[in-house]
Motif scaffolding. Structure first.
Motif, PDB file in Angstrom:
ATOM      1  N   LEU A  86      -4.953 -13.057   4.711  1.00 29.14           N
ATOM      2  CA  LEU A  86      -3.796 -13.552   4.129  1.00 29.14           C
ATOM      3  C   LEU A  86      -3.088 -14.553   4.973  1.00 29.14           C
ATOM      4  O   LEU A  86      -2.850 -14.340   6.313  1.00 29.14           O
ATOM      5  CB  LEU A  86      -2.798 -12.049   4.161  1.00 29.14           C
ATOM      6  CG  LEU A  86      -1.451 -12.248   3.391  1.00 29.14           C
ATOM      7  CD1 LEU A  86      -1.685 -12.533   1.935  1.00 29.14           C
ATOM      8  CD2 LEU A  86      -0.699 -11.351   3.516  1.00 29.14           C
ATOM      9  N   PRO A 114      -8.251  -6.811   3.987  1.00 24.83           N
ATOM     10  CA  PRO A 114      -7.356  -6.680   2.852  1.00 24.83           C
ATOM     11  C   PRO A 114      -6.447  -7.686   2.660  1.00 24.83           C
ATOM     12  O   PRO A 114      -5.811  -8.446   3.866  1.00 24.83           O
ATOM     13  CB  PRO A 114      -7.065  -5.406   2.631  1.00 24.83           C
ATOM     14  CG  PRO A 114      -6.989  -5.002   3.947  1.00 24.83           C
ATOM     15  CD  PRO A 114      -7.859  -5.679   4.856  1.00 24.83           C
ATOM     16  N   SER A 151       0.546 -15.023  10.241  1.00 23.49           N
ATOM     17  CA  SER A 151      -0.569 -15.209  10.454  1.00 23.49           C
ATOM     18  C   SER A 151      -1.018 -16.359  11.171  1.00 23.49           C
ATOM     19  O   SER A 151      -1.757 -16.640  12.207  1.00 23.49           O
ATOM     20  CB  SER A 151      -1.463 -14.945   9.281  1.00 23.49           C
ATOM     21  OG  SER A 151      -1.467 -13.638   8.776  1.00 23.49           O
ATOM     22  N   SER A 205      -3.545  -8.256   3.435  1.00 26.98           N
ATOM     23  CA  SER A 205      -2.475  -7.576   4.255  1.00 26.98           C
ATOM     24  C   SER A 205      -2.318  -8.368   5.276  1.00 26.98           C
ATOM     25  O   SER A 205      -3.108  -8.791   6.124  1.00 26.98           O
ATOM     26  CB  SER A 205      -2.647  -6.159   4.657  1.00 26.98           C
ATOM     27  OG  SER A 205      -2.054  -5.734   5.700  1.00 26.98           O
ATOM     28  N   LYS A 206      -1.062  -8.738   5.602  1.00 31.60           N
ATOM     29  CA  LYS A 206      -0.483  -9.415   6.839  1.00 31.60           C
ATOM     30  C   LYS A 206      -0.927  -8.888   7.890  1.00 31.60           C
ATOM     31  O   LYS A 206      -1.324  -9.465   8.908  1.00 31.60           O
ATOM     32  CB  LYS A 206       0.986  -9.711   6.815  1.00 31.60           C
ATOM     33  CG  LYS A 206       1.365 -10.383   7.881  1.00 31.60           C
ATOM     34  CD  LYS A 206       2.944 -10.850   7.785  1.00 31.60           C
ATOM     35  CE  LYS A 206       3.957  -9.562   7.796  1.00 31.60           C
ATOM     36  NZ  LYS A 206       5.395  -9.766   7.578  1.00 31.60           N
ATOM     37  N   SER A 207      -0.489  -7.545   7.927  1.00 32.83           N
ATOM     38  CA  SER A 207      -0.701  -6.749   9.380  1.00 32.83           C
ATOM     39  C   SER A 207      -2.225  -6.582   9.582  1.00 32.83           C
ATOM     40  O   SER A 207      -2.914  -6.531  10.729  1.00 32.83           O
ATOM     41  CB  SER A 207      -0.007  -5.478   9.214  1.00 32.83           C
ATOM     42  OG  SER A 207      -0.690  -4.492   8.351  1.00 32.83           O
ATOM     43  N   GLN A 208      -3.091  -6.464   8.619  1.00 39.33           N
ATOM     44  CA  GLN A 208      -4.554  -6.189   8.691  1.00 39.33           C
ATOM     45  C   GLN A 208      -5.034  -7.472   9.231  1.00 39.33           C
ATOM     46  O   GLN A 208      -5.823  -7.544  10.180  1.00 39.33           O
ATOM     47  CB  GLN A 208      -5.191  -5.945   7.457  1.00 39.33           C
ATOM     48  CG  GLN A 208      -4.865  -4.492   6.942  1.00 39.33           C
ATOM     49  CD  GLN A 208      -5.484  -3.231   8.123  1.00 39.33           C
ATOM     50  OE1 GLN A 208      -6.346  -3.362   8.684  1.00 39.33           O
ATOM     51  NE2 GLN A 208      -4.729  -2.265   8.073  1.00 39.33           N
ATOM     52  N   THR A 209      -4.621  -8.618   8.679  1.00 39.08           N
ATOM     53  CA  THR A 209      -5.095 -10.012   9.098  1.00 39.08           C
ATOM     54  C   THR A 209      -4.941 -10.215  10.600  1.00 39.08           C
ATOM     55  O   THR A 209      -5.781 -10.751  11.408  1.00 39.08           O
ATOM     56  CB  THR A 209      -4.542 -11.077   8.368  1.00 39.08           C
ATOM     57  OG1 THR A 209      -5.133 -11.107   6.703  1.00 39.08           O
ATOM     58  CG2 THR A 209      -4.930 -12.516   8.711  1.00 39.08           C
TER      59      THR A 209
END
Length: 76
Positions: free
Chosen positions: A36, A10, A41, A12-16
């Motif tokens: 993202l 999604p 990232s 989202s920085k943390s999900q990436t």
């Protein structure tokens, strides 16, 4: 056993970043679709590349070729 895997991260920085780390540790290739793209990232992906992970960046997809063996083989 190596499999190709596609991860839809999604916006989202943390999900990436989590997807990048998991892809780096996984054998084979992983596609991260619509990552993202931000400073964090980019910095994490560059650090992984310095450890031997191959990352091909496209406009809406990053393909990561990782694997623990590749990481262990790279001198620090």
């Amino acid at each position: 056993m190596s499999k190709n895997l596609t991860i839809h991260a999604p916006g989202s920085k943390s999900q990436t970043q989590r997807a990048l780390i998991l892809a780096a540790l996984s054998d084979g290739e992983t596609d991260i679709v619509r990552p993202l793209v931000c400073d964090d990232s980019r910095h994490l992906s560059q650090a992984l590349e310095q450890l031997g992970v191959v990352i091909e960046r496209g406009p809406d997809r990053w393909r990561v070729r990782g694997g623990v063996q590749r990481l262990r083989a790279h001198p620090i």
